[in-house]
Write a protein that holds these residues in place. Structure first.
Motif, PDB file in Angstrom:
ATOM      1  N   ILE A  87      -8.426   0.176  -2.190  1.00 19.06           N
ATOM      2  CA  ILE A  87      -8.222  -1.247  -2.508  1.00 19.06           C
ATOM      3  C   ILE A  87      -6.965  -1.408  -3.363  1.00 19.06           C
ATOM      4  CG2 ILE A  87      -9.219  -3.209  -3.766  1.00 19.06           C
ATOM      5  CD1 ILE A  87     -11.981  -2.197  -2.808  1.00 19.06           C
ATOM      6  N   LEU A  88      -6.787  -0.505  -4.321  1.00 18.32           N
ATOM      7  CA  LEU A  88      -5.591  -0.565  -5.193  1.00 18.32           C
ATOM      8  C   LEU A  88      -4.308  -0.454  -4.353  1.00 18.32           C
ATOM      9  CD1 LEU A  88      -5.167   1.039  -8.598  1.00 18.32           C
ATOM     10  CD2 LEU A  88      -3.416   1.503  -6.948  1.00 18.32           C
ATOM     11  N   HIS A  89      -4.300   0.482  -3.403  1.00 19.47           N
ATOM     12  CA  HIS A  89      -3.090   0.669  -2.592  1.00 19.47           C
ATOM     13  C   HIS A  89      -2.860  -0.499  -1.634  1.00 19.47           C
ATOM     14  CE1 HIS A  89      -3.179   4.754  -4.196  1.00 19.47           C
ATOM     15  NE2 HIS A  89      -1.894   4.751  -3.915  1.00 19.47           N
ATOM     16  N   VAL A  90      -3.954  -1.043  -1.070  1.00 21.41           N
ATOM     17  CA  VAL A  90      -3.794  -2.238  -0.213  1.00 21.41           C
ATOM     18  C   VAL A  90      -3.181  -3.368  -1.043  1.00 21.41           C
ATOM     19  CG1 VAL A  90      -5.042  -4.022   1.078  1.00 21.41           C
ATOM     20  CG2 VAL A  90      -5.689  -1.628   1.353  1.00 21.41           C
ATOM     21  N   GLY A  91      -3.703  -3.531  -2.273  1.00 25.14           N
ATOM     22  CA  GLY A  91      -3.180  -4.569  -3.168  1.00 25.14           C
ATOM     23  C   GLY A  91      -1.703  -4.381  -3.457  1.00 25.14           C
ATOM     24  N   ILE A 131      -5.187  -5.042  -6.711  1.00 24.58           N
ATOM     25  CA  ILE A 131      -4.771  -3.928  -7.586  1.00 24.58           C
ATOM     26  C   ILE A 131      -5.746  -3.816  -8.758  1.00 24.58           C
ATOM     27  CG2 ILE A 131      -3.005  -3.149  -9.219  1.00 24.58           C
ATOM     28  CD1 ILE A 131      -0.911  -4.395  -7.369  1.00 24.58           C
ATOM     29  N   ILE A 132      -6.037  -4.959  -9.326  1.00 28.32           N
ATOM     30  CA  ILE A 132      -6.889  -4.969 -10.519  1.00 28.32           C
ATOM     31  C   ILE A 132      -8.337  -4.609 -10.163  1.00 28.32           C
ATOM     32  CG2 ILE A 132      -7.859  -6.564 -12.219  1.00 28.32           C
ATOM     33  CD1 ILE A 132      -4.844  -7.851 -11.761  1.00 28.32           C
ATOM     34  N   ALA A 160       0.500   5.904   1.474  1.00 29.72           N
ATOM     35  CA  ALA A 160      -0.643   6.305   0.637  1.00 29.72           C
ATOM     36  C   ALA A 160      -1.893   5.514   1.011  1.00 29.72           C
ATOM     37  CB  ALA A 160      -0.309   6.102  -0.826  1.00 29.72           C
ATOM     38  N   MET A 161      -1.688   4.254   1.379  1.00 32.83           N
ATOM     39  CA  MET A 161      -2.822   3.401   1.751  1.00 32.83           C
ATOM     40  C   MET A 161      -3.507   3.964   3.010  1.00 32.83           C
ATOM     41  SD  MET A 161      -2.585  -0.593   2.817  1.00 32.83           S
ATOM     42  CE  MET A 161      -1.893  -0.250   4.432  1.00 32.83           C
ATOM     43  N   ILE A 162      -2.694   4.364   3.999  1.00 33.95           N
ATOM     44  CA  ILE A 162      -3.257   4.915   5.238  1.00 33.95           C
ATOM     45  C   ILE A 162      -3.999   6.229   4.925  1.00 33.95           C
ATOM     46  CG2 ILE A 162      -2.640   5.876   7.511  1.00 33.95           C
ATOM     47  CD1 ILE A 162      -0.185   3.894   7.372  1.00 33.95           C
ATOM     48  N   HIS A 163      -3.357   7.034   4.088  1.00 34.51           N
ATOM     49  CA  HIS A 163      -3.945   8.314   3.695  1.00 34.51           C
ATOM     50  C   HIS A 163      -5.272   8.097   2.953  1.00 34.51           C
ATOM     51  CE1 HIS A 163      -3.877  12.520   2.711  1.00 34.51           C
ATOM     52  NE2 HIS A 163      -3.954  12.269   1.416  1.00 34.51           N
ATOM     53  N   GLN A 164      -5.251   7.136   2.033  1.00 37.17           N
ATOM     54  CA  GLN A 164      -6.466   6.823   1.246  1.00 37.17           C
ATOM     55  C   GLN A 164      -7.592   6.357   2.146  1.00 37.17           C
ATOM     56  OE1 GLN A 164      -7.371   6.501  -2.102  1.00 37.17           O
ATOM     57  NE2 GLN A 164      -5.578   7.585  -2.861  1.00 37.17           N
ATOM     58  N   ALA A 165      -7.247   5.546   3.160  1.00 40.45           N
ATOM     59  CA  ALA A 165      -8.273   5.005   4.065  1.00 40.45           C
ATOM     60  C   ALA A 165      -8.992   6.158   4.760  1.00 40.45           C
ATOM     61  CB  ALA A 165      -7.629   4.075   5.084  1.00 40.45           C
TER      62      ALA A 165
END
Lengths: 442, 276
Positions: A159-163, A388-389, A93-98
């Motif tokens: 940022i949330l997914h990286v966290g 995350i926060i 999801a992080m890669i997709h979000q980026a």
């Protein structure tokens, strides 16, 4: 060794990718994690008083739960597998979000928004109005000037997914490598490296915890409130053979570092009574580490057993019972079955006869419990939580908006769009319309 | 001096409760269709109550030397105070949020009232209760409760408004606005709850030498956080909204209430030592 990727491989890979990115995968893994966490609380965990009570009242149920692995849900393979699934899915999801964020921020098309108006105000005039609304000009798209307000709000999801990924990886490292040990030491007593700890536990990747030099407790100083409750406990520790810098003062909630270890002051402390007990021809040296009484008139108790015989000890923090810190006193009596001797009070060096025992109080020292912990991955874990926060605040606290402006034939068209929570910021479109003296486009 | 301050503290709280009660009545009258000036009067009354409430908290803090985070009375009072301050800060900035006063004001009244009922006796600080992480831990849980309260208020209003006849609750914004408000406040509650949990873990690390011990409060706090996470995920990716989302948020809020106010009473919890 690695040939070209065949169509079959591509299908498997794309299926796997789709599975990991699927909203259902995330929803199910979150739901499973939630249910397992709740289950982990509801079923008594092994080694806890609740589990012991269950074993005493219903041994069959306790055994069945243990066989099913439900007595340690948080340490189970299923719990670990769900966490791994969350990690892999979050990484995808992080890669997709980026990709999405990059596209939304830098490569965009003029939207077909129902929120547009025409104005006779030139583009410079609209620019001035937009600046008062904190819009930034970020470039030109298809001949339109593009403005963004709170563009960082677009990055919240990423940022949330990286966290999430950082926190999960760091959590696995921390869990796997953490090692904790406990020792109870009296003042002046030396804990030699390699000696057995009173208690030790650790993750599956951790090695036994070993001090690099002998440790001695130089002092233990408790402070009490007037109500006799503990206010603070301070211990001075020294690592022998090391430099003077290795004298550490620790308190509850104020641990100290020594090399890669952290030393904690526990709330367990009291007096160690060193006794010499003669029983027939046999002389024994006994040690009783008794917890500090909870009140000046409330004693602590401890029993020492020799077969059927018991030596019962009673300890007050102060012989006069006028304070929590004073001259500690110990009373001893002998018990066999229901029979009990009278209580004899002891002072240092004094011998008393209790039943068939001849008891001498050799010395009284203070003792305290020290926890020693070695862990890794904690800083990244908290960085992950922070991300995350921070990401959540950007998503839910900030509404990114964009405006496209194009001059044509003496008029200017302004197109406005909120990228989420449009309902909460729609007033801004009306303000822009009024301030630019615009006319709503049909 | 200390005795005087400790005597004044509950009296300030009692008078604040009276003001919050009066503000609640006016806010309800406004929401069901009363004059616009009623909302303004309600706001002035609640601000007056807040001032007295603040005097009470400051008096107690000055007298006992620590913030409102040890006894149940202090925690409930601080929760109410933060909820009101948060609401009054954002109500004027967010479209439609003003009507949530009907939920926030009585909730504050209830919290302070129950706090007074449990008794304002002073509890002394145990040695573990110190440091910035403890302050951050409790502050962010107060903020999480305040935002969750606003979110559940919007959800409850959504359900009422969408089921009521045309023309009723005229002051309450459109259901779509309420739905969006509840989503945003729910998201912020998730973030604040996360910070509270994180700060609590760091505090536990300094106090007990461990970040996480699966204590009942810790476990249910994680369950609550995951439940809010699931709510947000379902809204974002499954398009959950309206009544379905409102009911789920109410469940999340009940879970949060249970975690904040009841799990700390469970035997075997480290928190039970302080709140029982």
């Amino acid at each position: 060794m690695f040939g070209p990727v065949g169509a079959g491989d591509r299908t498997v890979r794309s299926r796997l990718w789709r599975f990991l990115l699927s909203r259902r995968t995330a929803a199910w893994s979150l739901s499973l994690l939630l249910c397992l966490t709740a289950l982990g609380y509801l079923v008594p965990r092994q080694g806890t008083p609740r589990a012991e009570r269950l074993m005493a009242s219903s041994p069959e149920s306790a055994t069945l739960l243990a066989r099913l692995g439900l007595d340690d849900v948080f340490g189970s393979v299923i719990f670990g597998a769900v966490l791994v699934l969350v990690l892999v899915s979050a990484t995808a999801a992080m890669i997709h979000q980026a990709r999405i964020v990059w596209r939304r921020t830098f490569r965009t098309a003029v939207p077909r928004s129902e929120y547009a108006f025409d104005t006779s105000c030139p583009a410079d005039g609209v620019d001035a109005v937009l600046r008062t609304h904190h819009y930034l000009r970020v470039g030109t798209v298809e001949g339109h000037l593009r403005y963004l307000c709170h563009p960082w709000g677009l990055w919240g999801g990423l940022i949330l997914h990286v966290g999430l990924v950082v926190a999960l990886v760091a959590g696995f490292v921390a869990l796997g490598t953490e090692r904790r040990a406990i020792t109870d030491l009296a003042v002046g007593e030396v804990y030699e490296p390699g000696m057995e700890w009173a208690y030790e536990e650790g993750g599956w990747l951790s090695s036994p915890l070993m001090l690099d030099s002998p440790l001695v407790v130089e002092s233990v100083e408790p402070v009490f409130w007037p109500t006799d409750e503990v206010r603070q406990v301070t211990s001075v520790l020294r690592f022998l053979g090391a430099s003077a810098d290795d004298v550490l003062t620790i308190q509850v909630n104020a641990p100290q570092r020594h090399r890669d270890l952290t030393l904690y002051q526990s709330q367990n402390f009291g007096h160690t009574f060193l006794l010499e007990v003669a029983y027939g021809d046999e002389v024994m040296r006994l040690r009783a580490d008794m917890p500090w009484p909870t009140g000046r008139a409330v004693p602590s108790y401890q029993d020492i057993t020799f077969g059927d015989d018991r030596l019962q000890l009673r300890y007050y923090a102060d012989v006069e019972q006028e304070g929590m810190v004073g001259s500690p006193t110990i009373g001893a009596r002998y018990a066999l079955g229901e029979e009990r001797s009278d209580v004899a009070t002891l002072t240092i060096g004094q011998s008393v006869q209790v039943g068939p025992l001849d008891v001498t109080l050799v010395d009284v020292l203070r003792w305290t419990r020290i926890s020693v912990v070695r862990n890794h991955g904690i800083a990244p874990l908290f960085t992950g939580f922070f991300l995350i926060i921070f990401g959540s605040i950007l998503i839910y606290g900030v509404v990114p908006r964009e405006v496209y402006v194009m001059e044509h034939g003496g008029a200017t068209t302004v197109t406005w769009r909120a990228l989420r929570f449009r309902e909460n910021v729609m007033g801004e479109f009306d303000d822009l319309l009024a301030e630019c003296h615009g006319r709503r486009s049909v | 001096m200390i005795d005087t301050l400790l005597m004044l503290d509950p009296q300030f709280h009692v008078v604040a409760v009276v003001f919050y009660g009066a503000a609640t009545v006016l806010a309800i009258a406004w929401v069901v269709g009363g004059r616009a000036s009623l909302a303004s009067w309600a706001r002035w009354l609640v601000l007056a109550g807040l001032l007295l409430h603040t005097f009470g908290l400051v008096a107690r803090w000055t007298a006992i030397g620590h913030g409102p985070y040890v006894s149940r009375y202090e925690v409930l009072s601080a929760n109410a105070w933060v909820a009101i301050v948060l609401f009054e800060t954002v109500a004027s900035r967010l479209k439609g949020a003003k009507s949530l006063a009907v939920i926030i004001y009585p909730a504050a009244l209830l919290l302070v009232g129950v706090g007074l009922y449990t008794g304002p006796e002073v509890e002394l600080l145990p040695p573990t209760f110190s440091g910035i992480w403890l302050v951050l831990h409790v502050t962010f849980y107060f903020l999480a409760f305040g935002t969750a309260l606003a979110a559940v208020g919007a959800s409850v209003f959504y359900l009422l408004k969408s089921r009521s006849a045309e023309g009723s609750f005229v002051r309450v914004p459109a259901p779509t606005d309420l739905d969006a408000l509840s989503y945003r406040f729910g998201g912020l509650a998730f973030a604040f709850w996360g910070v509270g949990m994180l700060a609590g873990a760091v505090w536990a690390y300094y106090a007990w030498g461990r970040f996480w011990g699966w204590d009942p409060v810790e476990t249910w706090s994680l369950v609550t956080w995951l439940a809010f996470g699931l709510y947000l995920h379902l809204r974002r990716f499954f398009g959950w909204k309206n009544a379905k989302a409102a009911y789920l948020l109410i469940i999340c809020f009940l879970l949060a209430d249970g975690t904040l106010f009841f799990t700390s009473l469970i035997d075997g919890s480290l928190h039970a030592v302080y709140f029982k």
